[in-house]
Design a protein around this motif. Structure first.
Motif, PDB file in Angstrom:
ATOM      1  N   VAL A  92      27.209   5.647  44.130  1.00  0.00           N
ATOM      2  CA  VAL A  92      26.351   7.095  43.352  1.00  0.00           C
ATOM      3  C   VAL A  92      28.114   7.935  43.306  1.00  0.00           C
ATOM      4  O   VAL A  92      28.387   8.558  44.319  1.00  0.00           O
ATOM      5  N   GLU A  93      28.029   8.219  41.724  1.00  0.00           N
ATOM      6  CA  GLU A  93      29.404   9.408  41.806  1.00  0.00           C
ATOM      7  C   GLU A  93      28.492  10.650  42.336  1.00  0.00           C
ATOM      8  O   GLU A  93      29.525  12.167  42.682  1.00  0.00           O
ATOM      9  N   SER A  94      27.333  11.113  42.084  1.00  0.00           N
ATOM     10  CA  SER A  94      26.666  12.417  41.568  1.00  0.00           C
ATOM     11  C   SER A  94      26.101  12.787  43.404  1.00  0.00           C
ATOM     12  O   SER A  94      25.853  11.827  43.606  1.00  0.00           O
ATOM     13  N   LYS A  95      27.002  13.959  43.935  1.00  0.00           N
ATOM     14  CA  LYS A  95      26.663  13.831  45.227  1.00  0.00           C
ATOM     15  C   LYS A  95      24.604  14.822  44.794  1.00  0.00           C
ATOM     16  O   LYS A  95      24.391  14.507  45.700  1.00  0.00           O
ATOM     17  N   ASP A  96      24.378  15.379  44.144  1.00  0.00           N
ATOM     18  CA  ASP A  96      22.972  16.360  44.415  1.00  0.00           C
ATOM     19  C   ASP A  96      21.689  14.960  43.961  1.00  0.00           C
ATOM     20  O   ASP A  96      21.090  14.693  44.712  1.00  0.00           O
ATOM     21  N   LYS A  97      22.022  13.659  43.303  1.00  0.00           N
ATOM     22  CA  LYS A  97      21.610  13.237  42.986  1.00  0.00           C
ATOM     23  C   LYS A  97      21.007  12.054  44.301  1.00  0.00           C
ATOM     24  O   LYS A  97      19.889  12.177  45.317  1.00  0.00           O
ATOM     25  N   ASP A 144      25.168   3.556  40.743  1.00  0.00           N
ATOM     26  CA  ASP A 144      25.176   3.693  39.397  1.00  0.00           C
ATOM     27  C   ASP A 144      26.067   3.000  38.814  1.00  0.00           C
ATOM     28  O   ASP A 144      27.283   2.200  39.396  1.00  0.00           O
ATOM     29  N   GLU A 145      26.127   2.854  37.385  1.00  0.00           N
ATOM     30  CA  GLU A 145      27.325   2.646  36.894  1.00  0.00           C
ATOM     31  C   GLU A 145      29.164   2.780  36.004  1.00  0.00           C
ATOM     32  O   GLU A 145      29.905   2.458  34.749  1.00  0.00           O
ATOM     33  N   SER A 146      29.068   3.878  36.841  1.00  0.00           N
ATOM     34  CA  SER A 146      30.745   4.317  37.429  1.00  0.00           C
ATOM     35  C   SER A 146      31.339   3.042  37.960  1.00  0.00           C
ATOM     36  O   SER A 146      31.016   2.456  38.363  1.00  0.00           O
ATOM     37  N   VAL A 147      32.905   3.492  37.448  1.00  0.00           N
ATOM     38  CA  VAL A 147      33.767   2.688  37.682  1.00  0.00           C
ATOM     39  C   VAL A 147      33.890   3.023  39.598  1.00  0.00           C
ATOM     40  O   VAL A 147      33.531   1.447  40.487  1.00  0.00           O
TER      41      VAL A 147
END
Length: 186
Positions: free
Chosen positions: A123-128, A69-72
């Motif tokens: 990615v930061e999203s646990k669910d995704k 993702d585009e998170s840091v």
């Protein structure tokens, strides 16, 4: 505290001389907090380079898919993974920013079509992240799957042990003693 949380308190730390000890890895942006923030784990960038080295040298993987993702966190970890993997003659069969507004099955189908030996999802999203892993397993993709994020929590693993077979976790948040139901889980 995660990167965004660390950045949000950096002004307070600098102004009032507070100290933050984080279980998260600090990266170049959050490390700028200076002498006020300390981490008890490796920087995000190290996770990406460590994993690339492990894929190439220990697992002898030559083709990998990379989604982030585009998170840091996603950017830092994936940039170092990409650099070390390709510098070591690894082939990136897919290198993509994940668009979570689109159907996850489309992402899973795209990964499957590239026939990777390994998939790294930063990615930061646990669910995704878990949806991607589960989708890959349901479609018969048995590539190694790695994610340094908390999709490897006790609840997910205990409810879905077969989904996690062949997965690699880079995370200090795993209850290893209670999660040995998945074969080849490292």
């Amino acid at each position: 505290a995660c990167d965004e949380e660390i950045k949000s308190v950096s002004g307070v730390l600098k102004t009032y001389g507070g100290v933050l000890i984080s279980y998260s890895g600090l990266n170049s942006e959050t490390a700028g907090v200076g002498e006020s923030a300390f981490s008890v784990t490796s920087p995000d960038s190290f996770e990406g380079s460590f994993l690339a080295n492990y894929f190439i040298n220990d697992l002898k993987i030559s083709k990998s898919a990379l989604l982030h993702d585009e998170s840091v966190f996603g950017e830092s970890s994936s940039n170092n993974f990409r650099k070390y993997f390709t510098d070591s003659e690894g082939e990136m069969v897919l290198d993509s920013v994940v668009d979570f507004s689109q159907d996850i099955q489309g992402v899973v189908d795209e990964i499957k079509s590239t026939k990777p030996e390994a998939v790294y999802v930063a990615v930061e999203s646990k669910d995704k992240g878990f949806e991607i892993l589960k989708g890959l397993r349901e479609k018969g993709v048995n590539a190694y799957f790695a994610s340094p994020i908390s999709i490897f929590d006790t609840e997910n693993i205990s409810k879905n042990p077969k989904t996690f077979e062949g997965s690699l976790a880079i995370s200090p948040e795993i209850d290893w003693k209670n999660n040995l139901k998945a074969k080849n889980f490292r």
